[in-house]
Structure formats: structure tokens, C-alpha cells
Motif scaffolding. Structure first.
Motif, PDB file in Angstrom:
ATOM      1  N   ARG A   4      -8.648  -7.745   7.059  1.00 19.50           N
ATOM      2  CA  ARG A   4      -9.017  -6.450   6.846  1.00 19.50           C
ATOM      3  C   ARG A   4      -7.842  -5.622   7.459  1.00 19.50           C
ATOM      4  O   ARG A   4      -7.391  -5.633   8.442  1.00 19.50           O
ATOM      5  N   ILE A   5      -7.034  -4.877   6.524  1.00 20.08           N
ATOM      6  CA  ILE A   5      -5.772  -4.174   6.691  1.00 20.08           C
ATOM      7  C   ILE A   5      -6.011  -2.964   7.584  1.00 20.08           C
ATOM      8  O   ILE A   5      -6.957  -2.044   7.476  1.00 20.08           O
ATOM      9  N   VAL A   6      -5.139  -2.841   8.724  1.00 19.79           N
ATOM     10  CA  VAL A   6      -5.118  -1.928   9.487  1.00 19.79           C
ATOM     11  C   VAL A   6      -4.016  -0.866   9.258  1.00 19.79           C
ATOM     12  O   VAL A   6      -4.209   0.157   8.961  1.00 19.79           O
ATOM     13  N   LEU A   7      -2.995  -1.281   9.160  1.00 21.97           N
ATOM     14  CA  LEU A   7      -1.452  -0.510   8.954  1.00 21.97           C
ATOM     15  C   LEU A   7      -0.534  -1.424   7.979  1.00 21.97           C
ATOM     16  O   LEU A   7      -0.538  -2.503   8.141  1.00 21.97           O
ATOM     17  N   SER A   8       0.082  -0.445   7.049  1.00 11.34           N
ATOM     18  CA  SER A   8       0.959  -1.202   6.161  1.00 11.34           C
ATOM     19  C   SER A   8       2.089  -0.161   6.050  1.00 11.34           C
ATOM     20  O   SER A   8       2.175   0.991   5.693  1.00 11.34           O
ATOM     21  N   PRO A   9       3.494  -0.653   6.219  1.00  6.28           N
ATOM     22  CA  PRO A   9       4.736   0.210   5.869  1.00  6.28           C
ATOM     23  C   PRO A   9       5.006   0.296   4.430  1.00  6.28           C
ATOM     24  O   PRO A   9       4.705  -0.551   3.787  1.00  6.28           O
ATOM     25  N   ILE A  10       5.513   1.240   4.038  1.00  3.77           N
ATOM     26  CA  ILE A  10       6.340   1.714   3.011  1.00  3.77           C
ATOM     27  C   ILE A  10       7.706   1.179   2.868  1.00  3.77           C
ATOM     28  O   ILE A  10       8.644   1.748   3.546  1.00  3.77           O
ATOM     29  N   HIS A  11       7.964   0.202   2.172  1.00  5.77           N
ATOM     30  CA  HIS A  11       9.509  -0.282   2.090  1.00  5.77           C
ATOM     31  C   HIS A  11      10.066   0.255   0.596  1.00  5.77           C
ATOM     32  O   HIS A  11       9.414   0.362  -0.231  1.00  5.77           O
ATOM     33  N   ASN A  12      11.396   0.272   0.436  1.00  5.91           N
ATOM     34  CA  ASN A  12      12.117   0.587  -0.643  1.00  5.91           C
ATOM     35  C   ASN A  12      11.828  -0.425  -1.674  1.00  5.91           C
ATOM     36  O   ASN A  12      11.514   0.113  -2.967  1.00  5.91           O
ATOM     37  N   HIS A  13      11.564  -1.489  -1.304  1.00  4.57           N
ATOM     38  CA  HIS A  13      11.361  -2.586  -2.489  1.00  4.57           C
ATOM     39  C   HIS A  13       9.793  -2.447  -2.994  1.00  4.57           C
ATOM     40  O   HIS A  13       9.576  -2.724  -4.138  1.00  4.57           O
ATOM     41  N   ASP A  14       8.806  -1.666  -2.060  1.00  6.85           N
ATOM     42  CA  ASP A  14       7.583  -1.596  -2.563  1.00  6.85           C
ATOM     43  C   ASP A  14       7.676  -0.311  -3.673  1.00  6.85           C
ATOM     44  O   ASP A  14       7.121  -0.401  -4.618  1.00  6.85           O
ATOM     45  N   ILE A  15       8.463   0.664  -3.208  1.00  3.29           N
ATOM     46  CA  ILE A  15       8.600   1.766  -4.215  1.00  3.29           C
ATOM     47  C   ILE A  15       9.419   1.377  -5.566  1.00  3.29           C
ATOM     48  O   ILE A  15       9.016   1.734  -6.525  1.00  3.29           O
ATOM     49  N   TRP A  16      10.442   0.482  -5.583  1.00  3.96           N
ATOM     50  CA  TRP A  16      10.975  -0.014  -6.751  1.00  3.96           C
ATOM     51  C   TRP A  16      10.079  -0.745  -7.368  1.00  3.96           C
ATOM     52  O   TRP A  16      10.058  -0.809  -8.942  1.00  3.96           O
ATOM     53  N   THR A  17       8.946  -1.387  -6.894  1.00  4.35           N
ATOM     54  CA  THR A  17       8.244  -2.390  -7.844  1.00  4.35           C
ATOM     55  C   THR A  17       7.162  -1.591  -8.230  1.00  4.35           C
ATOM     56  O   THR A  17       6.778  -1.910  -9.638  1.00  4.35           O
ATOM     57  N   VAL A  18       6.694  -0.372  -7.683  1.00  5.16           N
ATOM     58  CA  VAL A  18       5.621   0.783  -8.349  1.00  5.16           C
ATOM     59  C   VAL A  18       6.457   1.285  -9.540  1.00  5.16           C
ATOM     60  O   VAL A  18       5.868   1.596 -10.487  1.00  5.16           O
ATOM     61  N   ARG A  19       8.084   1.651  -9.122  1.00  2.83           N
ATOM     62  CA  ARG A  19       8.627   2.005 -10.412  1.00  2.83           C
ATOM     63  C   ARG A  19       8.967   1.266 -11.599  1.00  2.83           C
ATOM     64  O   ARG A  19       9.375   1.618 -12.728  1.00  2.83           O
ATOM     65  N   GLY A  20       8.902  -0.213 -11.209  1.00  2.00           N
ATOM     66  CA  GLY A  20       9.260  -1.246 -12.321  1.00  2.00           C
ATOM     67  C   GLY A  20      10.571  -1.720 -12.412  1.00  2.00           C
ATOM     68  O   GLY A  20      11.168  -2.174 -13.363  1.00  2.00           O
ATOM     69  N   THR A  21      11.483  -1.170 -11.292  1.00  2.00           N
ATOM     70  CA  THR A  21      12.779  -1.800 -11.161  1.00  2.00           C
ATOM     71  C   THR A  21      13.078  -2.649 -10.340  1.00  2.00           C
ATOM     72  O   THR A  21      14.337  -2.903 -10.254  1.00  2.00           O
ATOM     73  N   TYR A  22      12.111  -3.345  -9.883  1.00  3.52           N
ATOM     74  CA  TYR A  22      12.535  -4.527  -8.861  1.00  3.52           C
ATOM     75  C   TYR A  22      12.445  -5.776  -9.610  1.00  3.52           C
ATOM     76  O   TYR A  22      11.987  -5.923 -10.874  1.00  3.52           O
ATOM     77  N   GLY A  23      13.116  -6.935  -9.039  1.00  2.50           N
ATOM     78  CA  GLY A  23      13.224  -8.309  -9.526  1.00  2.50           C
ATOM     79  C   GLY A  23      11.646  -8.700  -9.905  1.00  2.50           C
ATOM     80  O   GLY A  23      11.542  -9.634 -10.981  1.00  2.50           O
ATOM     81  N   TYR A  24      10.651  -8.295  -9.101  1.00  3.92           N
ATOM     82  CA  TYR A  24       9.335  -8.700  -9.543  1.00  3.92           C
ATOM     83  C   TYR A  24       8.612  -7.587 -10.316  1.00  3.92           C
ATOM     84  O   TYR A  24       8.405  -6.430  -9.763  1.00  3.92           O
ATOM     85  N   LYS A  25       8.118  -7.843 -11.573  1.00  4.96           N
ATOM     86  CA  LYS A  25       7.227  -6.679 -12.144  1.00  4.96           C
ATOM     87  C   LYS A  25       5.856  -7.132 -12.355  1.00  4.96           C
ATOM     88  O   LYS A  25       5.689  -8.216 -13.167  1.00  4.96           O
ATOM     89  N   PRO A  26       5.008  -6.878 -11.957  1.00  2.43           N
ATOM     90  CA  PRO A  26       3.801  -7.057 -11.996  1.00  2.43           C
ATOM     91  C   PRO A  26       2.861  -6.414 -13.097  1.00  2.43           C
ATOM     92  O   PRO A  26       3.394  -5.745 -13.781  1.00  2.43           O
TER      93      PRO A  26
END
Length: 325
Positions: free
Chosen positions: A34-56
Motif C-alpha cells: 500500500r503506497i504511502v509516498l512516492s517521489p517524482i524523478h526526472n527519469h519518471d518525467i522522461w518515461t512519461v514523455r517517451g524519451t527515456y531508455g525504457y518506453k512502456p
């Protein structure tokens, strides 16, 4: 359960939305958190943008690091208990009320550690302490880093000082020197001053600088290399401003310098279990006793993810932005 999902790639503040998803069930060797808190990292933003090494694949979950409470145990999990606080730094889809994670990769969190600190313990702090280990420096040695007022820069200065390693920090504006001084971080100079190299020599007393960390790229890489002593090592940690390192051949040749890269996910995988455990133990101790500080810029409900992302992107922000579920 609520989860942050994006059905297209783009800027996180535009494409992320809270959606209802089924609560997942843990398989063998897994636990449900059960998640309590989660940070926002640059690599999270890049993944959502589709520009990171991993593209879901779309529609996609998001987030990678979190503090959670063990909610259910999968088959064969015996070293964790329901209700226990744990941290995870490599579970994709962490921005949700519940996630399933491999039990072996979870870090038990002691009661003395706050939720805000525990939520950001793994990714950036552990990469930083692994970087310090990677530099292979000893007590009394001098190292130099640019982007000294960034999150990693602040942590490297604090962890280095705790180990007796002298860290010379480079920032690009004079205001950054005062910001770090207010946090108790000394030995910082601004490269926008004409005599910054002379200032560096005065601060170090002419002692050799055996290693340097470049997180910026471009001409800033050469600035770090120019300060190293003969046989010094320049480590490429990031490329904040440019994907190209501009370094002088003369510095590489006449200093007999070593240039190598640090990719946290690869380096950390190569650490043996004993070393990894010792580094995590040191991290937890440093945070608990206040030697290492993990400031928080703001805490937002998942429904306010757009505002959270905007703050995370704000220049000069001090501390991580956390998302609450």
C-alpha cells in the motif's frame, strides 16, 4: 484503486490522470504494497514523455520509487511481515494506491526514519553513495564536482564530508554558493567569476584533486578535468546541459587522466550483497542522525499531479516533490 496512468506520451502535467485499476495480487516471491509516498524523478518525467531508455506500452502506469506498507505476502515470502514499512527503488508503476513488488528487492525501513525521507531513500541517495564508492577515494582526498547545488551534488558533499573526503563544489551562479552554505555545505565556488580557478586552488591549499564528477556536459566537463591532478579520474555522471563532453586533449594527455562513465543501474547490480547491505546501512544511519538531509519541496495528492510535476520542474527547487496516495 487509484493509479496515475497516461494513454499517450507527452508532458507529464498534460497526460497523467488518476484512473481506477484493479487491486493487484502478489505472486510467488512478491508482496503487495500500500503506497504511502512516492517521489517524482526526472527519469519518471522522461518515461512519461517517451524519451527515456525504457518506453512502456500504452496506456501506461508511471513512477518508480516509493515508500509502502506490506499489505499481502505472496507464496514463499518469509522475511517480511504484513504492516511493515519498506522502500522500493525499482518497481515500475509505483504511482498507485497498491503495487506488487519483488520481495527480495525491498528495503525494510526503521521506525526512526520519517516517511518523507524513506520515500526517497533508494534511487538518488543510493546512487550517490554508490558513486562515492565507485570513485575509490580515501579519507583526506580531494574530489571536485559540478552541479554542486543539485540533489546529487548536495548529497555527495554531505556523504563525502561524513567519510572525511573533501568535496570541492562548482556552481554556475554566486547565489548557489550561499544556498549551499545555508545547508552547511562549504568549499563551493561559482564559475561565473573570472578567478574561480584561483579560488579553487586557495580552497584546496594546492592539494591534488584526485577525482572529478561531471553532471553537466559541454564545456563544464573540461572545467572539471582542468582541476584534476596527474593521474586523476573524470567520471561522467550526467549530461544536464549537453550530451557531448568538451575536454582538452592536452589535459587528458599531460595529466594522464582517466575518463569513465557511471551508470547507477549497472554499477549497483555489480555490487556484492555484503557491500550493498553495508551502503544501505550507512545511508540509513546518515539520514537518521542528520548527517545526510533529504529535503522535501512539497507533498501533493495524486489528483494534483499536474501541480506536483510543475513544481518538480521549477528551476532552483530544493528537495524532492512527493506524491501521496
Amino acid at each position: 484503486m487509484r493509479a496515475l496512468i497516461h494513454s499517450r506520451f507527452g508532458e507529464a502535467e498534460d497526460v497523467l490522470a488518476v484512473e481506477e485499476r484493479p487491486v493487484p495480487e502478489p505472486g510467488a516471491g512478491q508482496v503487495r504494497l500500500r503506497i504511502v509516498l512516492s517521489p517524482i524523478h526526472n527519469h519518471d518525467i522522461w518515461t512519461v514523455r517517451g524519451t527515456y531508455g525504457y518506453k512502456p506500452e500504452l496506456p501506461a502506469a508511471s513512477g518508480t520509487e516509493a515508500l509502502g506498507i506490506v499489505d499481502a505476502l505472496g507464496e514463499g515470502v518469509e522475511h517480511l511481515t504484513v504492516g511493515q514499512r519498506v522502500a522500493t527503488g525499482g518497481t515500475f508503476g509505483a504511482w498507485a494506491e497498491y503495487i506488487v513488488a519483488n520481495a527480495a528487492g525491498l528495503i525494510p525501513v526503521p521506525d526512526a526514519l520519517s516517511d518523507e525521507s524513506a520515500a526517497q531513500l533508494v534511487s538518488m541517495p543510493f546512487s550517490t553513495i554508490s558513486l562515492l564508492q565507485f570513485l575509490d577515494v580515501n579519507e583526506g582526498d580531494w574530489i571536485v564536482q559540478n552541479a554542486a547545488n543539485g540533489a546529487v551534488g548536495r548529497m555527495l558533499a554531505q556523504l563525502g564530508a561524513a567519510r572525511g573526503v573533501h568535496v570541492l563544489g562548482l556552481v554556475r551562479r554566486a547565489e548557489g554558493v550561499e544556498e549551499l552554505r545555508a545547508q552547511g555545505i562549504e568549499n563551493v565556488i561559482s564559475t561565473d567569476q573570472d578567478d574561480w580557478r584561483e579560488q579553487a586552488a586557495r580552497l584546496t591549499g594546492g592539494a591534488p584533486i584526485v577525482a572529478g564528477v561531471d553532471s553537466v556536459g559541454g564545456s563544464a566537463s573540461g572545467d572539471v578535468l582542468s582541476l584534476l591532478s596527474e593521474g586523476g579520474t573524470l567520471v561522467a555522471f550526467g549530461a544536464m546541459n549537453s550530451p557531448v563532453m568538451e575536454i582538452a586533449s592536452s589535459d587528458v594527455i599531460f595529466k594522464q587522466a582517466i575518463v569513465k562513465g557511471f551508470w547507477g543501474s549497472k554499477v549497483i547490480q555489480q555490487l556484492d550483497a555484503a557491500t550493498r547491505g553495508a551502503l544501505f546501512g550507512e545511508l540509513i544511519q546518515r539520514v537518521t542522525d542528520g548527517t545526510l538531509t533529504l529535503p522535501v519541496a512539497g507533498v501533493f495528492d495524486a489528483a494534483d499531479i499536474a501541480d506536483a510535476v510543475r513544481l518538480s520542474k521549477t528551476p532552483g527547487r530544493v528537495g524532492k516533490v512527493l506524491v501521496r496516495f
